[in-house]
Design a protein around this motif. Structure first.
Motif, mmCIF file in Angstrom:
data_model
loop_
_atom_site.group_PDB
_atom_site.id
_atom_site.type_symbol
_atom_site.label_atom_id
_atom_site.label_comp_id
_atom_site.label_asym_id
_atom_site.label_seq_id
_atom_site.Cartn_x
_atom_site.Cartn_y
_atom_site.Cartn_z
ATOM 1 N N VAL A 1 0.802 -1.547 -0.248
ATOM 2 C CA VAL A 1 0.403 0.040 -0.196
ATOM 3 C C VAL A 1 1.092 1.318 -0.028
ATOM 4 O O VAL A 1 0.837 2.266 -0.833
ATOM 5 N N TYR A 2 1.830 1.024 1.243
ATOM 6 C CA TYR A 2 3.203 2.733 0.767
ATOM 7 C C TYR A 2 3.981 2.205 0.043
ATOM 8 O O TYR A 2 5.114 3.104 0.232
ATOM 9 N N THR A 3 3.433 2.268 -1.559
ATOM 10 C CA THR A 3 4.788 2.236 -2.155
ATOM 11 C C THR A 3 4.916 3.580 -2.739
ATOM 12 O O THR A 3 6.271 3.913 -2.757
ATOM 13 N N PHE A 4 3.512 4.044 -2.664
ATOM 14 C CA PHE A 4 4.076 5.978 -2.656
ATOM 15 C C PHE A 4 4.775 6.428 -2.696
ATOM 16 O O PHE A 4 5.735 7.424 -2.506
ATOM 17 N N VAL A 5 5.765 5.899 -1.288
ATOM 18 C CA VAL A 5 6.225 7.099 -0.266
ATOM 19 C C VAL A 5 7.443 6.567 0.136
ATOM 20 O O VAL A 5 8.512 7.044 0.408
ATOM 21 N N THR A 6 7.436 5.046 0.763
ATOM 22 C CA THR A 6 8.574 4.452 1.266
ATOM 23 C C THR A 6 9.570 4.320 1.136
ATOM 24 O O THR A 6 10.904 4.301 1.573
ATOM 25 N N GLY A 7 9.548 3.677 -0.429
ATOM 26 C CA GLY A 7 11.008 4.483 -0.361
ATOM 27 C C GLY A 7 12.479 5.658 -0.909
ATOM 28 O O GLY A 7 13.483 5.341 0.040
ATOM 29 N N GLN A 8 11.678 6.503 -0.984
ATOM 30 C CA GLN A 8 12.604 7.429 -1.051
ATOM 31 C C GLN A 8 12.657 7.861 0.858
ATOM 32 O O GLN A 8 13.538 8.212 1.281
ATOM 33 N N TYR A 9 11.222 7.830 1.702
ATOM 34 C CA TYR A 9 11.170 7.803 3.089
ATOM 35 C C TYR A 9 12.379 7.302 3.633
ATOM 36 O O TYR A 9 13.545 7.543 4.550
ATOM 37 N N ASN A 10 12.508 5.912 3.308
ATOM 38 C CA ASN A 10 12.784 5.076 4.013
ATOM 39 C C ASN A 10 14.745 4.942 3.522
ATOM 40 O O ASN A 10 15.510 5.561 4.635
ATOM 41 N N GLN A 11 15.076 5.410 1.962
ATOM 42 C CA GLN A 11 16.358 5.913 1.936
ATOM 43 C C GLN A 11 16.498 7.005 2.559
ATOM 44 O O GLN A 11 18.265 6.623 3.015
ATOM 45 N N GLY A 12 15.681 8.149 2.518
ATOM 46 C CA GLY A 12 15.880 9.629 3.671
ATOM 47 C C GLY A 12 16.787 8.840 5.420
ATOM 48 O O GLY A 12 18.338 9.013 5.308
ATOM 49 N N GLN A 13 15.770 8.022 5.191
ATOM 50 C CA GLN A 13 16.169 7.358 6.637
ATOM 51 C C GLN A 13 17.603 6.909 6.951
ATOM 52 O O GLN A 13 18.696 7.132 7.939
ATOM 53 N N ARG A 14 17.735 6.255 6.118
ATOM 54 C CA ARG A 14 18.797 5.413 5.151
ATOM 55 C C ARG A 14 20.852 6.377 5.886
ATOM 56 O O ARG A 14 21.799 6.292 5.616
ATOM 57 N N ASP A 15 20.556 7.119 4.690
ATOM 58 C CA ASP A 15 21.663 8.141 4.221
ATOM 59 C C ASP A 15 21.380 9.391 5.564
ATOM 60 O O ASP A 15 22.747 9.194 5.709
ATOM 61 N N TYR A 16 19.944 9.534 6.159
ATOM 62 C CA TYR A 16 21.236 10.242 7.613
ATOM 63 C C TYR A 16 22.433 9.674 8.958
ATOM 64 O O TYR A 16 22.747 10.106 9.233
ATOM 65 N N LEU A 17 21.209 8.201 8.689
ATOM 66 C CA LEU A 17 22.077 7.320 9.893
ATOM 67 C C LEU A 17 23.874 6.680 9.205
ATOM 68 O O LEU A 17 24.516 7.061 9.952
ATOM 69 N N THR A 18 23.449 6.956 7.938
ATOM 70 C CA THR A 18 25.105 6.585 7.147
ATOM 71 C C THR A 18 25.691 8.235 8.023
ATOM 72 O O THR A 18 26.723 8.257 8.304
ATOM 73 N N LEU A 19 25.492 9.297 7.154
ATOM 74 C CA LEU A 19 26.073 11.152 7.358
ATOM 75 C C LEU A 19 26.248 10.938 8.890
ATOM 76 O O LEU A 19 27.994 10.665 9.238
ATOM 77 N N VAL A 20 25.046 9.898 10.059
ATOM 78 C CA VAL A 20 25.639 10.129 11.116
ATOM 79 C C VAL A 20 27.178 9.132 11.454
ATOM 80 O O VAL A 20 27.954 9.550 12.303
ATOM 81 N N GLY B 1 11.846 11.231 5.544
ATOM 82 C CA GLY B 1 12.696 9.986 6.803
ATOM 83 C C GLY B 1 14.027 10.725 7.483
ATOM 84 O O GLY B 1 14.245 10.004 8.253
ATOM 85 N N VAL B 2 14.482 11.851 6.623
ATOM 86 C CA VAL B 2 15.744 11.888 7.450
ATOM 87 C C VAL B 2 15.262 12.816 8.233
ATOM 88 O O VAL B 2 15.818 13.245 9.601
ATOM 89 N N ALA B 3 14.500 13.365 8.996
ATOM 90 C CA ALA B 3 13.880 14.398 9.646
ATOM 91 C C ALA B 3 13.664 13.710 10.739
ATOM 92 O O ALA B 3 14.079 13.407 12.009
ATOM 93 N N THR B 4 12.751 12.755 10.565
ATOM 94 C CA THR B 4 12.697 11.122 11.604
ATOM 95 C C THR B 4 13.929 10.582 12.328
ATOM 96 O O THR B 4 13.849 10.701 13.604
ATOM 97 N N MET B 5 14.744 10.676 11.251
ATOM 98 C CA MET B 5 15.954 9.955 11.934
ATOM 99 C C MET B 5 16.923 11.403 12.564
ATOM 100 O O MET B 5 17.807 10.683 13.442
ATOM 101 N N ALA B 6 16.552 12.122 12.390
ATOM 102 C CA ALA B 6 17.357 13.715 12.539
ATOM 103 C C ALA B 6 16.525 13.610 14.034
ATOM 104 O O ALA B 6 17.626 13.769 15.396
#
Length: 412
Positions: free
Chosen positions: A39-58, A314-319
């Motif tokens: 159902v959430y494929t319209f958002v999950t790819g970009q959202y999850n990528q933002g989360q993972r990229d932020y954690l990688t940055l940290v 996604g970035v903001a959630t992990m921030a």
């Protein structure tokens, strides 16, 4: 592993992912157990990528005094039973924070996270009454709930000459999510003396012509659209076909750059939406992600996603999560536990992720963080803010939160 162009994950599901290097015993493990295929494929790819990229940055920047972050990523397909199974595995692997980005799965996990004393974040999904931290101690919406989003949009409408005697139509998917703002709109209609009428359409929203024919006859001053995914583009397109001025259309948070492309960038000019985070690259965190993660070849997905609305969300959630971990470590030391992390969340004060989001303050009673956001407008090529970050009608929203939470508590 890269994302497919559709934004869904490939059939091979990542069982666990150490970000920025091999996993270590004292890593903070985060379960990003989300819907990549249903159902959430319209958002999950970009959202999850933002989360993972932020954690990688940290992690690339040294972690929190050496404490690093590991993401455990699995597909739940928006199915509660699969979510439960994924949660149990990740919990046994040491995860202390979870994000399902799925209202059905998150709802199914509330009792488990409270019993296990681990943190569940439910940004822009899940139960609005979970903002009441005394009833939902380990659940953190941490951004404006759908109730707060509706209130913010109504306040912006009011700023354009008042609402008394005006008509507001809400065209919504006929689901619990679609009906979520109706109680708040009812309260605000009484408070501000406007009329509103709801026009539901069947899921998934590919066909809405009957609803919009009724809206045309209703002749509203403003129209709110409350859906997600492809249905949102259908709403905008069908509204315009029925003579609705794009400048009078207001959307829940789920309206993004891809929707503008599907409608037609020029045709959608003037449409407004609620936003919980800024879009675009004009932010120090996004600039560092570009330099240290994307350009360095450590990105979790396609470069074109960086800076889009759902990626930044996604970035903001992990921030926020990393800030909670920082406060928890500063106060109680390591290793982190779910109880320590909960306490860290409840110490967050005026945190805005270097301007990426409105300042949030989370307390033991307010797990929403204040309910702030802003209205932005599609200018034909990008989303441009037309209001400042702020919260609206929080007295009305808080009353709904407390009433609903009391009912939940009485039944559990």
């Amino acid at each position: 592993m890269k994302w497919m162009r559709s934004g869904a994950m490939t059939a091979v599901v990542l069982a666990g992912l150490a970000i920025g290097g091999p996993a270590r015993a004292d890593d903070v493990k985060i379960g990003l157990l989300q819907d990549f295929t249903a159902v959430y494929t319209f958002v999950t790819g970009q959202y999850n990528q933002g989360q993972r990229d932020y954690l990688t940055l940290v992690n690339e920047e040294g972690g929190l005094d050496g404490t690093r972050f590991e993401a455990i990523i699995r597909d739940t397909g928006n199915q509660p039973q699969r979510g439960i199974e994924a949660y149990n595995r990740a919990r046994d692997e040491g995860a202390i924070l979870f994000d399902f980005l799925s209202t059905p799965v998150s709802a199914a996990m509330i009792d488990s996270v409270n019993k296990d004393k681990v943190v569940l974040i439910t940004p822009v999904h899940g139960r609005g009454d979970a903002s009441e931290g005394t009833v939902f101690p380990y659940v953190f919406p941490m951004m404006a709930t759908y109730w707060s989003q509706a209130a913010n949009l109504v306040e912006y409408m009011k700023s354009n000459g008042g609402l008394e005697g005006k008509k507001i139509a809400i065209v919504h998917i006929d689901s619990p999510f679609g009906r979520e703002p109706l109680p708040i709109l009812n309260d605000l209609a009484e408070k501000e003396k406007f009329e509103f009428k709801a026009f539901p359409y069947a899921s998934p929203g590919n066909e809405q012509s009957a609803a919009w024919s009724e809206v045309r006859r209703y002749r509203p001053d403003y129209v709110m659209i409350w859906g997600a995914g492809g249905g949102q583009a259908v709403s905008v397109r069908t509204a315009i076909q029925n003579g609705i001025d794009p400048n009078s259309i207001y959307s829940v948070i789920w309206l993004a750059e891809t929707d503008a492309a599907n409608v037609g960038a020029a045709q959608m000019k003037g449409v407004k939406r609620f936003e919980a985070t800024a879009s675009g690259m004009d932010n120090p965190i996004l600039e560092r992600i570009q330099a240290k993660v994307i350009d360095a070849g450590h990105g979790a997905g396609e470069k074109a996603n960086v800076g889009t609305s759902y990626y930044n969300l996604g970035v903001a959630t992990m921030a926020v999560a990393v800030e909670a971990a920082r406060l928890a470590l500063a106060d109680g030391g390591g290793p982190l536990t779910g109880e320590k992390l909960k306490a860290g969340f409840e110490k967050i004060a005026d945190f805005d992720a270097e301007g990426l989001m409105p300042p949030i303050t989370i307390t033991a009673t307010d797990h929403q963080g204040g309910g702030a956001g802003r209205v932005s407008e599609w200018d034909g090529s990008a989303w441009v803010p037309v209001s400042d970050w702020h919260a609206a009608y929080q007295d009305v929203v808080r009353a709904e939160i407390e009433s609903s939470a009391a009912k939940y508590k009485a039944g559990n």
